[in-house]
Design a protein around this motif. Structure first.
Motif, PDB file in Angstrom:
ATOM      1  N   LEU A 185     -17.919   5.246   4.372  1.00 53.81           N
ATOM      2  CA  LEU A 185     -16.579   6.459   4.056  1.00 53.81           C
ATOM      3  C   LEU A 185     -17.569   7.663   3.688  1.00 53.81           C
ATOM      4  O   LEU A 185     -17.426   8.496   3.142  1.00 53.81           O
ATOM      5  CB  LEU A 185     -14.620   5.593   3.477  1.00 53.81           C
ATOM      6  N   GLU A 238      -6.059  -2.750   0.614  1.00 48.03           N
ATOM      7  CA  GLU A 238      -7.188  -2.600   2.637  1.00 48.03           C
ATOM      8  C   GLU A 238      -8.220  -3.702   1.853  1.00 48.03           C
ATOM      9  O   GLU A 238      -8.892  -4.607   2.331  1.00 48.03           O
ATOM     10  CB  GLU A 238      -7.698  -0.995   2.388  1.00 48.03           C
ATOM     11  N   THR A 296      -2.663   6.399   8.272  1.00 47.03           N
ATOM     12  CA  THR A 296      -1.483   7.389   8.649  1.00 47.03           C
ATOM     13  C   THR A 296      -2.226   8.846   9.224  1.00 47.03           C
ATOM     14  O   THR A 296      -1.561   8.934  10.074  1.00 47.03           O
ATOM     15  CB  THR A 296      -1.415   7.767   7.201  1.00 47.03           C
ATOM     16  N   GLU A 311       0.987  -0.998  -0.354  1.00 46.82           N
ATOM     17  CA  GLU A 311       0.073   0.164   0.248  1.00 46.82           C
ATOM     18  C   GLU A 311       0.477   0.916   0.029  1.00 46.82           C
ATOM     19  O   GLU A 311       1.843   1.167   0.764  1.00 46.82           O
ATOM     20  CB  GLU A 311      -1.367  -0.589   1.138  1.00 46.82           C
ATOM     21  N   ARG A 367     -16.275  10.790   1.929  1.00 43.98           N
ATOM     22  CA  ARG A 367     -15.736  10.975   1.595  1.00 43.98           C
ATOM     23  C   ARG A 367     -16.693  11.187   0.068  1.00 43.98           C
ATOM     24  O   ARG A 367     -18.223  11.497  -0.200  1.00 43.98           O
ATOM     25  CB  ARG A 367     -15.613  10.055   0.278  1.00 43.98           C
ATOM     26  N   GLY A 393      -9.246   1.576  -0.500  1.00 40.62           N
ATOM     27  CA  GLY A 393      -8.550   0.990  -1.049  1.00 40.62           C
ATOM     28  C   GLY A 393      -7.999  -0.012  -1.738  1.00 40.62           C
ATOM     29  O   GLY A 393      -8.522  -1.410  -0.615  1.00 40.62           O
ATOM     30  N   ASP A 443     -11.761   2.267   6.068  1.00 42.24           N
ATOM     31  CA  ASP A 443     -12.456   0.909   5.772  1.00 42.24           C
ATOM     32  C   ASP A 443     -12.299  -1.000   5.735  1.00 42.24           C
ATOM     33  O   ASP A 443     -13.163  -1.885   5.194  1.00 42.24           O
ATOM     34  CB  ASP A 443     -12.917   1.216   4.099  1.00 42.24           C
ATOM     35  N   LYS A 494     -16.508  -1.649  -3.054  1.00 44.96           N
ATOM     36  CA  LYS A 494     -17.301  -2.749  -2.294  1.00 44.96           C
ATOM     37  C   LYS A 494     -18.498  -3.188  -1.556  1.00 44.96           C
ATOM     38  O   LYS A 494     -18.414  -1.649  -1.082  1.00 44.96           O
ATOM     39  CB  LYS A 494     -15.679  -2.474  -0.573  1.00 44.96           C
ATOM     40  N   TYR A 533      -8.224   1.688  -6.580  1.00 49.81           N
ATOM     41  CA  TYR A 533      -9.495   2.531  -5.399  1.00 49.81           C
ATOM     42  C   TYR A 533     -10.111   0.405  -6.238  1.00 49.81           C
ATOM     43  O   TYR A 533     -10.119   0.194  -6.675  1.00 49.81           O
ATOM     44  CB  TYR A 533     -10.653   3.585  -6.208  1.00 49.81           C
ATOM     45  N   ARG A 560     -16.745  11.569  -2.536  1.00 49.73           N
ATOM     46  CA  ARG A 560     -17.674  10.524  -3.704  1.00 49.73           C
ATOM     47  C   ARG A 560     -18.489   9.217  -3.649  1.00 49.73           C
ATOM     48  O   ARG A 560     -19.387   8.286  -4.426  1.00 49.73           O
ATOM     49  CB  ARG A 560     -16.429   9.337  -4.354  1.00 49.73           C
TER      50      ARG A 560
HETATM   51  O1  LIG Z   1      -8.539   8.491   1.503  1.00 47.06           O
HETATM   52  P1  LIG Z   1      -9.228   7.795   0.024  1.00 47.06           P
HETATM   53  O2  LIG Z   1      -8.712   8.621  -1.466  1.00 47.06           O
HETATM   54  O3  LIG Z   1     -11.042   7.995   0.308  1.00 47.06           O
HETATM   55  O4  LIG Z   1      -9.240   5.835   0.850  1.00 47.06           O
HETATM   56  C1  LIG Z   1      -9.989   5.288   1.276  1.00 47.06           C
HETATM   57  C2  LIG Z   1      -8.714   4.507   1.818  1.00 47.06           C
HETATM   58  O5  LIG Z   1      -8.170   5.117   2.635  1.00 47.06           O
HETATM   59  C3  LIG Z   1      -7.879   5.010   3.772  1.00 47.06           C
HETATM   60  O6  LIG Z   1      -9.130   5.505   4.544  1.00 47.06           O
HETATM   61  C4  LIG Z   1      -6.929   4.962   5.731  1.00 47.06           C
HETATM   62  O7  LIG Z   1      -5.552   5.102   4.686  1.00 47.06           O
HETATM   63  P2  LIG Z   1      -4.231   5.608   4.418  1.00 47.06           P
HETATM   64  O8  LIG Z   1      -3.465   4.701   5.691  1.00 47.06           O
HETATM   65  O9  LIG Z   1      -3.628   5.062   3.222  1.00 47.06           O
HETATM   66  O10 LIG Z   1      -4.847   6.847   4.630  1.00 47.06           O
HETATM   67  C5  LIG Z   1      -8.632   3.259   3.958  1.00 47.06           C
HETATM   68  O11 LIG Z   1      -9.480   2.658   5.122  1.00 47.06           O
HETATM   69  C6  LIG Z   1      -9.167   3.233   2.582  1.00 47.06           C
HETATM   70  O12 LIG Z   1      -9.141   2.298   2.061  1.00 47.06           O
END
Ligand SMILES: O=P(O)(O)OC[C@H]1O[C@](O)(COP(=O)(O)O)[C@@H](O)[C@@H]1O
Length: 288
Positions: A165, A214, A92, A60, A167, A211, A191, A124, A121, A169
């Motif tokens: 999540l 994940e 992170t 990753e 987001r 991701g 996720d 899921k 991406y 999107r």
């Molecule tokens: O933040 P994005 O680009 O929407 O990606 C979603 C992915 O980021 C995460 O929330 C955290 O991942 P990172 O630790 O790489 O930032 C994953 O659990 C999830 O699959």
């Protein structure tokens, strides 16, 4: 020791080491430093192995240009050929802000056992392994899936808890869920645990795009659970279930950097992990 025992102890060694290294940077506001510490630490653990030759199939970090173990990288000096999927530091941002949810995660399988995927991406959906397979489809609209799930569970959509999540999107999905009065658990990150919790039946549904690494790691956890493998995904146009992602017996270890899913975060050389193997799922405490 059989192969699964070796995979389990190696995966746990990797994630406790990765979590400890990342923890040094918890709350310091530097995501890359935390990620790099976990990456370096797991790379050195795998490089030291004299009984494994590890082929990284998921490393990753490509998508957000973070430090990473490279897909195709080979580590370890010999012995059993294995595939490794690794997310040295999941969430992170949570680690850099000292928020709950940061984990170090490693999956190990016999060679050829895990899907090799770029860090792109993946769409899921996941629901309880106690429910029949195939009742929901990644091709359905969110509304169709909610109505099908409510019918199978014999409840109203408003009684369902669905994780998404938070987001941009997912605006459309969240709007559909709101119009059905579904209870939406909006998460900022993480996720991987969301999908696992849905498969365990702790929430009713996980839905959305996150991701691919994940997704592959979650599929390993689900491949170890009893019951049906109710995780479906769409990766680069291809619809897959757990059996297309995990083809051989595999193990997954997740160690908490900060508090996560009932695991205490790293503290005074003590760490807490959850390990999925084909015969059991267990939580362990270790000294590192
Ligand atoms: O933040 P994005 O680009 O929407 O990606 C979603 C992915 O980021 C995460 O929330 C955290 O991942 P990172 O630790 O790489 O930032 C994953 O659990 C999830 O699959």
């Amino acid at each position: 020791m059989n192969n699964i025992d070796i995979f389990e102890s190696t995966a746990l060694f990797c994630t406790t080491s990765g979590a400890g290294a990342a923890y040094e940077f918890a709350g310091l506001g530097d995501e890359n430093a935390a990620d790099k510490a976990a990456v370096d630490s797991i790379r050195s653990v795998l490089s030291m192995q004299s009984y494994l030759r590890a082929h990284i199939v998921i490393g990753e970090g490509e998508r957000d240009k973070a430090p990473m173990l490279y897909r195709g990288e080979i580590l370890g000096s010999g012995g059993i050929e294995v595939d490794i999927a690794v997310d040295p530091l999941e969430c992170t941002t949570s680690c850099s802000k000292f928020l709950d949810g940061a984990l170090s995660v490693v999956a190990i399988s016999e060679s050829g056992g895990l899907l090799e995927s770029p860090d792109v991406y993946m769409e899921k959906i996941a629901y309880s392994s106690n429910l029949p397979s195939g009742i929901l489809s990644i091709e359905n609209s969110c509304t169709e899936n909610i109505k099908l799930l409510a019918a199978v569970k014999g409840c109203l959509p408003s009684e369902l808890k669905v994780m998404v999540l938070n987001r941009e999107r997912h605006k459309g999905i969240i709007k559909e869920l709101r119009s059905l009065n579904v209870r939406v658990i909006l998460i900022e990150n993480g996720d991987l645990v969301g999908v696992i919790r849905a498969a365990l039946g702790e929430i009713d549904l996980y839905i959305g795009t996150g991701g691919a690494p994940e997704g592959v790691l979650a599929a390993v956890a689900i491949s170890c659970m009893k019951g049906n493998r109710n995780f479906y995904c769409k990766l680069q146009g291809r619809i897959m279930g757990v059996d297309e992602i995990v083809k051989k017996p595999s193990v997954l270890s997740m160690t908490a950097v900060t508090d996560c899913w009932g695991l205490r975060g790293f503290e005074k050389n003590m760490c807490q992990s959850v390990i999925f193997t084909p015969s059991c799922v267990k939580r362990v405490k270790s000294i590192c």
